[in-house]
Every structure is written in C-alpha cells, then in structure tokens.
Scaffold this motif. Sequence first.
Motif, PDB file in Angstrom:
ATOM      1  N   ILE A 139       4.088   8.362   2.193  1.00 24.75           N
ATOM      2  CA  ILE A 139       4.827   9.622   1.684  1.00 24.75           C
ATOM      3  C   ILE A 139       4.834  10.610   2.651  1.00 24.75           C
ATOM      4  O   ILE A 139       3.916  11.480   2.849  1.00 24.75           O
ATOM      5  CB  ILE A 139       4.527  10.057   0.307  1.00 24.75           C
ATOM      6  CG1 ILE A 139       4.095   8.855  -0.684  1.00 24.75           C
ATOM      7  CG2 ILE A 139       5.350  10.944  -0.255  1.00 24.75           C
ATOM      8  CD1 ILE A 139       5.487   7.995  -0.787  1.00 24.75           C
ATOM      9  N   SER A 140       5.824  11.047   3.407  1.00 20.62           N
ATOM     10  CA  SER A 140       5.911  12.512   4.067  1.00 20.62           C
ATOM     11  C   SER A 140       6.511  13.416   3.131  1.00 20.62           C
ATOM     12  O   SER A 140       6.272  13.571   2.007  1.00 20.62           O
ATOM     13  CB  SER A 140       6.846  12.022   5.400  1.00 20.62           C
ATOM     14  OG  SER A 140       7.038  13.131   6.254  1.00 20.62           O
ATOM     15  N   SER A 141       7.477  14.149   3.782  1.00 23.50           N
ATOM     16  CA  SER A 141       7.945  15.415   3.015  1.00 23.50           C
ATOM     17  C   SER A 141       9.233  15.859   4.021  1.00 23.50           C
ATOM     18  O   SER A 141       9.252  16.103   5.194  1.00 23.50           O
ATOM     19  CB  SER A 141       7.182  16.380   3.018  1.00 23.50           C
ATOM     20  OG  SER A 141       7.751  17.431   2.482  1.00 23.50           O
TER      21      SER A 141
ATOM     22  N   ALA B 108      -5.647  19.633   5.454  1.00 20.71           N
ATOM     23  CA  ALA B 108      -4.597  19.092   5.300  1.00 20.71           C
ATOM     24  C   ALA B 108      -4.300  17.771   6.113  1.00 20.71           C
ATOM     25  O   ALA B 108      -3.790  16.966   5.706  1.00 20.71           O
ATOM     26  CB  ALA B 108      -3.465  20.049   5.380  1.00 20.71           C
ATOM     27  N   LEU B 109      -4.827  18.106   7.315  1.00 23.56           N
ATOM     28  CA  LEU B 109      -4.601  16.899   8.316  1.00 23.56           C
ATOM     29  C   LEU B 109      -5.682  15.799   8.235  1.00 23.56           C
ATOM     30  O   LEU B 109      -5.109  14.486   8.137  1.00 23.56           O
ATOM     31  CB  LEU B 109      -5.021  17.723   9.857  1.00 23.56           C
ATOM     32  CG  LEU B 109      -3.584  18.169  10.224  1.00 23.56           C
ATOM     33  CD1 LEU B 109      -3.521  19.698  10.125  1.00 23.56           C
ATOM     34  CD2 LEU B 109      -3.379  17.949  11.975  1.00 23.56           C
ATOM     35  N   ASP B 110      -6.926  16.200   7.664  1.00 21.56           N
ATOM     36  CA  ASP B 110      -7.601  15.224   7.268  1.00 21.56           C
ATOM     37  C   ASP B 110      -7.133  14.341   6.338  1.00 21.56           C
ATOM     38  O   ASP B 110      -7.328  13.092   6.205  1.00 21.56           O
ATOM     39  CB  ASP B 110      -9.024  15.800   6.783  1.00 21.56           C
ATOM     40  CG  ASP B 110      -9.869  16.496   7.932  1.00 21.56           C
ATOM     41  OD1 ASP B 110      -9.589  16.293   9.030  1.00 21.56           O
ATOM     42  OD2 ASP B 110     -10.863  17.106   7.482  1.00 21.56           O
ATOM     43  N   VAL B 111      -6.559  14.887   5.095  1.00 24.73           N
ATOM     44  CA  VAL B 111      -6.215  14.169   4.114  1.00 24.73           C
ATOM     45  C   VAL B 111      -4.682  13.382   4.380  1.00 24.73           C
ATOM     46  O   VAL B 111      -4.392  12.388   4.159  1.00 24.73           O
ATOM     47  CB  VAL B 111      -6.043  14.905   2.831  1.00 24.73           C
ATOM     48  CG1 VAL B 111      -5.434  14.267   1.451  1.00 24.73           C
ATOM     49  CG2 VAL B 111      -7.517  15.542   2.350  1.00 24.73           C
ATOM     50  N   ASN B 112      -3.995  14.338   4.778  1.00 24.01           N
ATOM     51  CA  ASN B 112      -2.431  13.993   4.964  1.00 24.01           C
ATOM     52  C   ASN B 112      -2.179  12.924   6.024  1.00 24.01           C
ATOM     53  O   ASN B 112      -1.445  12.097   6.027  1.00 24.01           O
ATOM     54  CB  ASN B 112      -1.322  15.083   4.831  1.00 24.01           C
ATOM     55  CG  ASN B 112      -1.489  16.080   3.651  1.00 24.01           C
ATOM     56  OD1 ASN B 112      -2.333  15.847   2.749  1.00 24.01           O
ATOM     57  ND2 ASN B 112      -0.777  17.365   3.886  1.00 24.01           N
TER      58      ASN B 112
ATOM     59  N   LEU C  98       0.847  -1.017   0.063  1.00 25.94           N
ATOM     60  CA  LEU C  98       0.011  -0.012   0.069  1.00 25.94           C
ATOM     61  C   LEU C  98       0.874   1.128  -0.047  1.00 25.94           C
ATOM     62  O   LEU C  98       2.004   1.467   0.976  1.00 25.94           O
ATOM     63  CB  LEU C  98      -0.809  -0.110   1.333  1.00 25.94           C
ATOM     64  CG  LEU C  98      -1.624   1.423   1.593  1.00 25.94           C
ATOM     65  CD1 LEU C  98      -2.683   1.650   0.277  1.00 25.94           C
ATOM     66  CD2 LEU C  98      -2.372   1.239   2.784  1.00 25.94           C
ATOM     67  N   VAL C  99       0.922   2.114  -0.968  1.00 27.06           N
ATOM     68  CA  VAL C  99       1.443   3.240  -1.059  1.00 27.06           C
ATOM     69  C   VAL C  99       0.553   4.474  -0.618  1.00 27.06           C
ATOM     70  O   VAL C  99      -0.540   4.944  -1.212  1.00 27.06           O
ATOM     71  CB  VAL C  99       1.950   3.520  -2.227  1.00 27.06           C
ATOM     72  CG1 VAL C  99       2.971   4.898  -2.519  1.00 27.06           C
ATOM     73  CG2 VAL C  99       3.012   2.370  -2.775  1.00 27.06           C
ATOM     74  N   ASN C 100       0.664   4.944   0.616  1.00 36.31           N
ATOM     75  CA  ASN C 100      -0.231   6.069   1.211  1.00 36.31           C
ATOM     76  C   ASN C 100       0.469   7.394   0.638  1.00 36.31           C
ATOM     77  O   ASN C 100       1.191   8.069   1.290  1.00 36.31           O
ATOM     78  CB  ASN C 100      -0.303   5.999   2.652  1.00 36.31           C
ATOM     79  CG  ASN C 100      -1.223   5.206   3.302  1.00 36.31           C
ATOM     80  OD1 ASN C 100      -2.181   4.867   2.562  1.00 36.31           O
ATOM     81  ND2 ASN C 100      -0.704   4.365   4.099  1.00 36.31           N
ATOM     82  N   ASN C 101      -0.039   7.796  -0.699  1.00 32.78           N
ATOM     83  CA  ASN C 101       0.746   8.890  -1.396  1.00 32.78           C
ATOM     84  C   ASN C 101      -0.029  10.214  -1.521  1.00 32.78           C
ATOM     85  O   ASN C 101       0.278  11.145  -1.481  1.00 32.78           O
ATOM     86  CB  ASN C 101       1.258   8.354  -2.720  1.00 32.78           C
ATOM     87  CG  ASN C 101       1.300   9.486  -3.747  1.00 32.78           C
ATOM     88  OD1 ASN C 101       2.509  10.172  -3.596  1.00 32.78           O
ATOM     89  ND2 ASN C 101       0.532   9.785  -4.745  1.00 32.78           N
ATOM     90  N   ALA C 102      -1.368   9.891  -1.444  1.00 30.57           N
ATOM     91  CA  ALA C 102      -2.449  10.862  -1.617  1.00 30.57           C
ATOM     92  C   ALA C 102      -1.891  11.949  -0.549  1.00 30.57           C
ATOM     93  O   ALA C 102      -1.981  11.849   0.648  1.00 30.57           O
ATOM     94  CB  ALA C 102      -3.942  10.609  -1.438  1.00 30.57           C
ATOM     95  N   GLY C 103      -1.948  13.483  -0.930  1.00 29.94           N
ATOM     96  CA  GLY C 103      -1.580  14.645  -0.351  1.00 29.94           C
ATOM     97  C   GLY C 103      -1.910  15.970  -0.854  1.00 29.94           C
ATOM     98  O   GLY C 103      -2.167  15.997  -2.060  1.00 29.94           O
ATOM     99  N   ILE C 104      -2.003  16.943   0.222  1.00 32.82           N
ATOM    100  CA  ILE C 104      -2.261  18.221  -0.246  1.00 32.82           C
ATOM    101  C   ILE C 104      -1.634  19.267   0.448  1.00 32.82           C
ATOM    102  O   ILE C 104      -1.328  19.049   1.521  1.00 32.82           O
ATOM    103  CB  ILE C 104      -3.883  18.696  -0.245  1.00 32.82           C
ATOM    104  CG1 ILE C 104      -4.366  18.643   1.254  1.00 32.82           C
ATOM    105  CG2 ILE C 104      -4.738  17.701  -1.045  1.00 32.82           C
ATOM    106  CD1 ILE C 104      -5.835  19.085   1.464  1.00 32.82           C
TER     107      ILE C 104
END
Length: 245
Positions: free
Chosen positions: A137-139, A107-111, A83-89
């Motif tokens: 995927i963090s940053s 941003a907290l809801d999605v990321n 599973l790649v948890n990549n979705a982010g805004i």
Amino acid sequence: KGKTAIITGASRGIGAATARYFAQNGANVVLAARSADKIETLAEDLRKEGHAARAIPCDVADPDAVKALIEDAKDAFGSVDVLVNNAGIIDPISRIEDSDPSAWGKALDVNVKGVYHGLRYAIPVMKAQGGGTIINISSGAAHSTLEGWSHYAASKAAVLRLTGVANTENAADGIRVIGISPGTVATDMIRYITATGVNAVSKLPESAHIPADWVAKAIAVLCGPVGDDFLGTDFTLKTDEGRKL
Ligand code: NJP
C-alpha cells in the motif's frame, strides 16, 4: 484447503477491512499489528463466524518479528498465498524545518523497511511454493508535494520503487508484487490528517473519502487467480487472455 493471506496493519482501517473481506470470502487470514488486543478481538470475531483467522502481534519495523509472522502463517496454514503490506504511519505531520529527526525517520522504518521486511521473508516462501501475490500500500502522496508530509511522501515514493524492483525480480517465478495508491480513505489516518489542517488534503470534506472496504475489494481483485477462492469469480480466462502479447 483455502488460500492464506497475511495482512499487516490489521488492527483497524484498511487492514482490518481487508482481513474481514478475505476471511469472509474463504481465505485463511493472519492479522498482524502492534495492538495485540485489537487483532485478537477481530480474529476471534471472524472465528465465531466460522472463518480461519490468527492474530500475531508484530511491529513491522522489526525484521525478526516479520520473519516470525511469515513463518507462523506458513506453519499454521501450509502456505502464504497473499501478503498485504499495509501497515503504515503518517504522524507526526510537520514542516521540515519544524520536524524532529527521529520522528521523521520512524515513517521510513515502518513504511519502507516494514514493506522491505515483508518482501524479504515472504518471497522465499512464495518462490518455494510456486507463486503468490504481494500487495504494497503506497499513496497518492508518493506523487505529491503536499506541505507537512515530507516523511510520508518520501516513504511512499520509496514503496513504489521497492515494489517495482521486487516485481521484476520475482515475476518469472509467479510472484506478483503490486503497489496501490488508494486516494483518501475514511480511516483514523485521514481523521488525523483532517485534524492537523496542514494542507489541501486535510481540508477535503468527509464525503471525499472512500470506505475502507472498497480498498479491501480492490486488493482481492488484484490477487487475480489467487483471488478466485476469495471472490468466487473466475479470473483465469481473462488473465490468460491479457497475458498474450
Ligand atoms: O491507517 P490507520 P489506514 N507495525 O492509521 C498499523 C495507506 N493509505 O488504514 O500497530 C505494525 O487507520 C496500525 O496498527 P497498530 C497508509 O499509509 C491510507 O488509513 O496496532 N503495524 C493500524 O492497524 C497505510 O500504509 C490512506 O497501531 C503498524 C494500521 O497500521 C495503509 O494505507 C490513503 C505499525 C494503520 O491504520 C493503511 O492506512 C492512502 C507497525 N510499526 C494510503 N504502525 C488514507 N487513509 O487516506 C502502524 O493513499 N501499524
């Protein structure tokens, strides 16, 4: 039967590149994002190339939608190996004093919650099948104090902590949970950041950004032995040696 990888945020950018890379290297892929038309078009293109690909519209902020996504992948292909948890805004970028509280929380809801939802519903499936890999995927923003990014930096720092706890809870069951911070990547997100001109990252030249498919390859490598099928490379020996304490 091939291994199965679910990629969230697969409608463009890093997620689309990852879906393409995994499919072209032998994985069954399940593409998730809100833009149903875009993921269906990419899945259709991959199927035309002879790969197994499904598109499941999904807002990762919605726990029921993520649960349904993971169930769909398991029902369709028999397992969820990656599973790649990549979705982010990151939008809207603004200084704290100018920010809209509900937009900040999105941003907290999605990321953060989006990643949590993926963990919540993928872990039991992976545990039952004897293992799997989850890449969050963090940053670099997780470690930064860049102006205008308070929501994004807070969310990506949370992703790293969530990743660590999830890994500790599940490593003994063969489930690796790994976080990556890819730097700056040439996608729509970095184009938006550049347009805002808000901080040092937005002033970087285009040549500073790495291609999305480099990140896709890094993700596949981190899938280790699971990635053997994707990469046609034998990681098993190296991994076993690395495991000797
Ligand atoms: O971003 P972009 P990237 N539910 O904007 C989807 C991180 N990162 O590829 O729903 C489900 O091109 C959206 O699809 P749609 C970054 O934080 C980036 O650059 O159809 N999906 C699209 O497919 C993020 O976590 C850089 O709008 C949702 C995708 O997410 C990841 O890498 C550097 C959604 C975003 O595509 C991918 O970013 C770094 C939702 N609620 C980390 N909301 C960088 N680019 O420099 C959005 O260190 N999506």
